[in-house]
Design a protein around this motif. Sequence first.
Motif, PDB file in Angstrom:
ATOM      1  N   ALA A  32       0.831  -1.207   0.000  1.00  0.00           N
ATOM      2  CA  ALA A  32       0.000   0.000   0.000  1.00  0.00           C
ATOM      3  C   ALA A  32       0.863   1.254   0.000  1.00  0.00           C
ATOM      4  O   ALA A  32       0.514   2.266  -0.624  1.00  0.00           O
ATOM      5  CB  ALA A  32      -0.923  -0.013   1.218  1.00  0.00           C
ATOM      6  N   THR A  33       1.994   1.216   0.704  1.00  0.00           N
ATOM      7  CA  THR A  33       2.906   2.358   0.723  1.00  0.00           C
ATOM      8  C   THR A  33       3.452   2.631  -0.673  1.00  0.00           C
ATOM      9  O   THR A  33       3.552   3.789  -1.109  1.00  0.00           O
ATOM     10  CB  THR A  33       4.066   2.097   1.699  1.00  0.00           C
ATOM     11  N   ILE A  34       3.793   1.574  -1.386  1.00  0.00           N
ATOM     12  CA  ILE A  34       4.290   1.725  -2.758  1.00  0.00           C
ATOM     13  C   ILE A  34       3.189   2.304  -3.651  1.00  0.00           C
ATOM     14  O   ILE A  34       3.440   3.186  -4.478  1.00  0.00           O
ATOM     15  CB  ILE A  34       4.771   0.364  -3.293  1.00  0.00           C
ATOM     16  N   ARG A  35       1.973   1.840  -3.446  1.00  0.00           N
ATOM     17  CA  ARG A  35       0.851   2.280  -4.282  1.00  0.00           C
ATOM     18  C   ARG A  35       0.554   3.762  -4.107  1.00  0.00           C
ATOM     19  O   ARG A  35       0.242   4.469  -5.067  1.00  0.00           O
ATOM     20  CB  ARG A  35      -0.386   1.453  -3.928  1.00  0.00           C
ATOM     21  N   GLY A  55      -1.869   7.536   2.061  1.00  0.00           N
ATOM     22  CA  GLY A  55      -0.433   7.426   1.837  1.00  0.00           C
ATOM     23  C   GLY A  55       0.357   7.622   3.109  1.00  0.00           C
ATOM     24  O   GLY A  55       1.278   6.852   3.422  1.00  0.00           O
ATOM     25  N   ILE A  56       0.021   8.659   3.874  1.00  0.00           N
ATOM     26  CA  ILE A  56       0.707   8.915   5.150  1.00  0.00           C
ATOM     27  C   ILE A  56       0.468   7.765   6.115  1.00  0.00           C
ATOM     28  O   ILE A  56       1.388   7.316   6.818  1.00  0.00           O
ATOM     29  CB  ILE A  56       0.226  10.244   5.754  1.00  0.00           C
ATOM     30  N   LEU A  57      -0.769   7.275   6.159  1.00  0.00           N
ATOM     31  CA  LEU A  57      -1.101   6.142   7.023  1.00  0.00           C
ATOM     32  C   LEU A  57      -0.213   4.938   6.739  1.00  0.00           C
ATOM     33  O   LEU A  57       0.364   4.338   7.662  1.00  0.00           O
ATOM     34  CB  LEU A  57      -2.561   5.745   6.813  1.00  0.00           C
ATOM     35  N   GLN A  58      -0.113   4.566   5.460  1.00  0.00           N
ATOM     36  CA  GLN A  58       0.619   3.351   5.121  1.00  0.00           C
ATOM     37  C   GLN A  58       2.125   3.502   5.369  1.00  0.00           C
ATOM     38  O   GLN A  58       2.772   2.573   5.855  1.00  0.00           O
ATOM     39  CB  GLN A  58       0.354   2.961   3.667  1.00  0.00           C
ATOM     40  N   ALA A  59       2.688   4.669   5.035  1.00  0.00           N
ATOM     41  CA  ALA A  59       4.108   4.896   5.316  1.00  0.00           C
ATOM     42  C   ALA A  59       4.365   4.850   6.823  1.00  0.00           C
ATOM     43  O   ALA A  59       5.368   4.297   7.288  1.00  0.00           O
ATOM     44  CB  ALA A  59       4.551   6.236   4.733  1.00  0.00           C
ATOM     45  N   HIS A  60       3.438   5.441   7.578  1.00  0.00           N
ATOM     46  CA  HIS A  60       3.551   5.410   9.037  1.00  0.00           C
ATOM     47  C   HIS A  60       3.421   3.986   9.542  1.00  0.00           C
ATOM     48  O   HIS A  60       4.149   3.556  10.454  1.00  0.00           O
ATOM     49  CB  HIS A  60       2.461   6.298   9.645  1.00  0.00           C
ATOM     50  N   PHE A  61       2.498   3.208   8.961  1.00  0.00           N
ATOM     51  CA  PHE A  61       2.316   1.817   9.345  1.00  0.00           C
ATOM     52  C   PHE A  61       3.596   1.010   9.153  1.00  0.00           C
ATOM     53  O   PHE A  61       3.946   0.170   9.984  1.00  0.00           O
ATOM     54  CB  PHE A  61       1.200   1.173   8.522  1.00  0.00           C
ATOM     55  N   VAL A  62       4.276   1.239   8.042  1.00  0.00           N
ATOM     56  CA  VAL A  62       5.506   0.490   7.778  1.00  0.00           C
ATOM     57  C   VAL A  62       6.558   0.798   8.837  1.00  0.00           C
ATOM     58  O   VAL A  62       7.143  -0.107   9.438  1.00  0.00           O
ATOM     59  CB  VAL A  62       6.051   0.802   6.368  1.00  0.00           C
ATOM     60  N   CYS A  63       6.783   2.092   9.077  1.00  0.00           N
ATOM     61  CA  CYS A  63       7.822   2.490  10.040  1.00  0.00           C
ATOM     62  C   CYS A  63       7.476   2.034  11.447  1.00  0.00           C
ATOM     63  O   CYS A  63       8.285   1.397  12.132  1.00  0.00           O
ATOM     64  CB  CYS A  63       8.001   4.012  10.007  1.00  0.00           C
ATOM     65  N   VAL A  64       6.255   2.334  11.884  1.00  0.00           N
ATOM     66  CA  VAL A  64       5.845   1.980  13.238  1.00  0.00           C
ATOM     67  C   VAL A  64       5.624   0.477  13.355  1.00  0.00           C
ATOM     68  O   VAL A  64       5.894  -0.126  14.398  1.00  0.00           O
ATOM     69  CB  VAL A  64       4.569   2.743  13.640  1.00  0.00           C
ATOM     70  N   GLY A  65       5.142  -0.140  12.260  1.00  0.00           N
ATOM     71  CA  GLY A  65       4.905  -1.582  12.285  1.00  0.00           C
ATOM     72  C   GLY A  65       6.168  -2.362  12.577  1.00  0.00           C
ATOM     73  O   GLY A  65       6.139  -3.355  13.323  1.00  0.00           O
TER      74      GLY A  65
END
Length: 243
Positions: free
Chosen positions: A57-60, A168-178
């Motif tokens: 999703a972050t890539i998308r 977009g912000i959600l998914q990038a944040h999800f990756v880092c925080v995940g």
Amino acid sequence: MSLILIVLIALFGALVRTIFGFGEALVTMPLLALVGFDIQTGTALIGALGLLVALPATIRFRAQIDFTVVRRLVLGSLLGVPIGISLIKLVARGIVLHLLGVFLLVYGSYSLYKSLRQHLGKPRLQANSWDYLAGMVSGALGSAYNSHGVPVVIYGTLKRWPVNQLRGILQAHFVCVGIIVVLSQAFSGFWSMQVVELLLIIIPLLFVVIPFGNWISDHIARATLVKYIYVLLIVFGGLLVLQ
């Protein structure tokens, strides 16, 4: 049968996350509790799946990501993660989740009412310092209950981010925080061989669920999607209050 139910619940959560950008934990954790699944094992499983779903999703949505905002959110989350780990070990789970549920019910209902009447109001919390606080709350709820998306969603709706920018912000944040959340859960003893075995079953099925979720999302108008997000907050709040 219990294994099939657990896999279906996890895939349903992944579908919800793919369509709306958040919410898999608030869907899956109550359902896993209903089938008698261990809370800590469920927390580890959903945490790992959330990270895996966030990567494509972050890539998308990479063109919509404001990485400056993401950086501030993640820095705040670094402070929130140890708070969340302490929270799940020291504070009764029911108290925290019931309070969160009441808040989601009130906020979701109020926002949906304003949205339907087309009185959205002005953007709020515009100062950059609010990013750190939103990130801290996200990190705390994420490490304890895999609910790190809800604070960011509420924060983004208050700031009136466009839907794709929010996603977009959600998914990038999800990756880092995940990554941080999954590691913190592993070091805290949440992981087991059962988590690994379930992931080996579920991951190949994500190659079907994620494209299907993207197809559904692409056929929902942006304005309608915002209303659905508010409805989801209401539903999630109700689930937390009732569980």
